[in-house]
Motif scaffolding. Structure first.
Motif, PDB file in Angstrom:
ATOM      1  N   ASN A   6       5.494  39.529 -14.669  1.00 27.72           N
ATOM      2  CA  ASN A   6       5.176  39.644 -16.084  1.00 27.72           C
ATOM      3  C   ASN A   6       5.304  38.320 -16.817  1.00 27.72           C
ATOM      4  OD1 ASN A   6       4.689  42.382 -15.816  1.00 27.72           O
ATOM      5  ND2 ASN A   6       6.821  42.891 -16.167  1.00 27.72           N
ATOM      6  N   TYR A   7       5.872  37.321 -16.180  1.00 26.07           N
ATOM      7  CA  TYR A   7       6.043  36.017 -16.794  1.00 26.07           C
ATOM      8  C   TYR A   7       4.709  35.294 -16.876  1.00 26.07           C
ATOM      9  CZ  TYR A   7       7.160  31.097 -17.229  1.00 26.07           C
ATOM     10  OH  TYR A   7       7.189  29.794 -17.638  1.00 26.07           O
ATOM     11  N   THR A   8       4.388  34.767 -18.056  1.00 24.25           N
ATOM     12  CA  THR A   8       3.161  34.001 -18.240  1.00 24.25           C
ATOM     13  C   THR A   8       3.529  32.577 -18.620  1.00 24.25           C
ATOM     14  OG1 THR A   8       1.943  35.939 -18.989  1.00 24.25           O
ATOM     15  CG2 THR A   8       1.013  33.797 -19.540  1.00 24.25           C
ATOM     16  N   PRO A   9       3.164  31.592 -17.805  1.00 21.62           N
ATOM     17  CA  PRO A   9       3.428  30.203 -18.177  1.00 21.62           C
ATOM     18  C   PRO A   9       2.727  29.866 -19.492  1.00 21.62           C
ATOM     19  CG  PRO A   9       2.711  30.353 -15.890  1.00 21.62           C
ATOM     20  CD  PRO A   9       2.502  31.691 -16.507  1.00 21.62           C
ATOM     21  N   HIS A  10       3.361  29.052 -20.321  1.00 18.09           N
ATOM     22  CA  HIS A  10       2.805  28.728 -21.643  1.00 18.09           C
ATOM     23  C   HIS A  10       1.417  28.102 -21.567  1.00 18.09           C
ATOM     24  CE1 HIS A  10       4.450  24.811 -20.535  1.00 18.09           C
ATOM     25  NE2 HIS A  10       3.634  24.299 -21.415  1.00 18.09           N
ATOM     26  N   PHE A  11       1.128  27.357 -20.513  1.00 18.85           N
ATOM     27  CA  PHE A  11      -0.178  26.687 -20.426  1.00 18.85           C
ATOM     28  C   PHE A  11      -1.322  27.659 -20.147  1.00 18.85           C
ATOM     29  CE2 PHE A  11       1.473  26.538 -16.111  1.00 18.85           C
ATOM     30  CZ  PHE A  11       0.369  26.832 -15.331  1.00 18.85           C
ATOM     31  N   LEU A  12      -1.013  28.920 -19.825  1.00 20.62           N
ATOM     32  CA  LEU A  12      -2.059  29.914 -19.591  1.00 20.62           C
ATOM     33  C   LEU A  12      -2.250  30.855 -20.786  1.00 20.62           C
ATOM     34  CD1 LEU A  12      -1.479  30.922 -15.854  1.00 20.62           C
ATOM     35  CD2 LEU A  12      -3.212  29.399 -16.804  1.00 20.62           C
ATOM     36  N   ALA A  13      -1.625  30.545 -21.910  1.00 21.31           N
ATOM     37  CA  ALA A  13      -1.757  31.395 -23.099  1.00 21.31           C
ATOM     38  C   ALA A  13      -3.140  31.210 -23.716  1.00 21.31           C
ATOM     39  CB  ALA A  13      -0.678  31.039 -24.111  1.00 21.31           C
ATOM     40  N   GLY A  19      -8.930  34.148 -20.077  1.00 23.29           N
ATOM     41  CA  GLY A  19      -7.498  33.886 -20.011  1.00 23.29           C
ATOM     42  C   GLY A  19      -6.742  35.085 -19.466  1.00 23.29           C
ATOM     43  N   GLU A  20      -7.150  36.264 -19.902  1.00 30.36           N
ATOM     44  CA  GLU A  20      -6.527  37.504 -19.424  1.00 30.36           C
ATOM     45  C   GLU A  20      -6.729  37.658 -17.916  1.00 30.36           C
ATOM     46  OE1 GLU A  20      -4.292  40.896 -20.489  1.00 30.36           O
ATOM     47  OE2 GLU A  20      -4.901  39.195 -21.704  1.00 30.36           O
ATOM     48  N   LEU A  21      -7.929  37.374 -17.438  1.00 31.28           N
ATOM     49  CA  LEU A  21      -8.205  37.466 -15.999  1.00 31.28           C
ATOM     50  C   LEU A  21      -7.366  36.457 -15.210  1.00 31.28           C
ATOM     51  CD1 LEU A  21     -12.085  37.862 -16.108  1.00 31.28           C
ATOM     52  CD2 LEU A  21     -10.423  39.605 -15.407  1.00 31.28           C
ATOM     53  N   ARG A  47      -4.986  24.493 -19.837  1.00 25.75           N
ATOM     54  CA  ARG A  47      -4.607  24.660 -21.249  1.00 25.75           C
ATOM     55  C   ARG A  47      -5.745  24.222 -22.162  1.00 25.75           C
ATOM     56  NH1 ARG A  47      -2.466  27.831 -24.489  1.00 25.75           N
ATOM     57  NH2 ARG A  47      -1.537  26.922 -26.295  1.00 25.75           N
ATOM     58  N   LEU A  48      -6.375  23.098 -21.847  1.00 28.22           N
ATOM     59  CA  LEU A  48      -7.500  22.604 -22.652  1.00 28.22           C
ATOM     60  C   LEU A  48      -8.664  23.601 -22.647  1.00 28.22           C
ATOM     61  CD1 LEU A  48      -7.565  18.844 -21.685  1.00 28.22           C
ATOM     62  CD2 LEU A  48      -7.139  19.790 -23.957  1.00 28.22           C
ATOM     63  N   MET A  49      -8.977  24.118 -21.475  1.00 29.39           N
ATOM     64  CA  MET A  49     -10.093  25.067 -21.384  1.00 29.39           C
ATOM     65  C   MET A  49      -9.792  26.382 -22.105  1.00 29.39           C
ATOM     66  SD  MET A  49     -11.631  24.579 -17.561  1.00 29.39           S
ATOM     67  CE  MET A  49     -10.092  24.752 -16.696  1.00 29.39           C
ATOM     68  N   LEU A  50      -8.568  26.874 -21.965  1.00 28.10           N
ATOM     69  CA  LEU A  50      -8.230  28.170 -22.553  1.00 28.10           C
ATOM     70  C   LEU A  50      -8.073  28.122 -24.069  1.00 28.10           C
ATOM     71  CD1 LEU A  50      -5.746  29.580 -19.892  1.00 28.10           C
ATOM     72  CD2 LEU A  50      -8.113  30.288 -20.312  1.00 28.10           C
ATOM     73  N   THR A  51      -7.854  26.933 -24.610  1.00 28.80           N
ATOM     74  CA  THR A  51      -7.701  26.828 -26.066  1.00 28.80           C
ATOM     75  C   THR A  51      -8.945  26.258 -26.747  1.00 28.80           C
ATOM     76  OG1 THR A  51      -6.595  24.688 -25.859  1.00 28.80           O
ATOM     77  CG2 THR A  51      -5.196  26.637 -25.933  1.00 28.80           C
ATOM     78  N   SER A  52      -9.976  25.954 -25.957  1.00 29.02           N
ATOM     79  CA  SER A  52     -11.236  25.439 -26.525  1.00 29.02           C
ATOM     80  C   SER A  52     -12.163  26.580 -26.886  1.00 29.02           C
ATOM     81  CB  SER A  52     -11.944  24.533 -25.510  1.00 29.02           C
ATOM     82  OG  SER A  52     -11.164  23.394 -25.263  1.00 29.02           O
ATOM     83  N   ARG A  53     -12.999  26.349 -27.851  1.00 27.43           N
ATOM     84  CA  ARG A  53     -13.980  27.364 -28.224  1.00 27.43           C
ATOM     85  C   ARG A  53     -15.129  27.259 -27.284  1.00 27.43           C
ATOM     86  NH1 ARG A  53     -14.105  28.031 -34.634  1.00 27.43           N
ATOM     87  NH2 ARG A  53     -11.893  27.931 -34.935  1.00 27.43           N
TER      88      ARG A  53
END
Length: 53
Positions: A6-13, A19-21, A47-53
């Protein structure tokens, strides 16, 4: 071990559906291994990809 799954590293938020997948994929059985042990450059890129539009 259940709490580890259940632990999610912060860089995968973030990241919406992709991101969910990524967060729910069992990376332990892949050549990359657990996300916590990925190389720094990969963590930064994710992190860059998951937080980019």
């Amino acid at each position: 071990m259940g709490s580890e799954q259940n632990y999610t590293p912060h860089f995968l938020a973030g990241g919406g559906e992709m991101g969910e997948l990524i967060r729910h994929h069992d990376w332990r059985g892949t050549p990359l291994g657990q996300a916590e042990h990925w190389p720094s450059a990969l963590k930064i890129a994710m992190r860059l990809m998951l937080t980019s539009r």
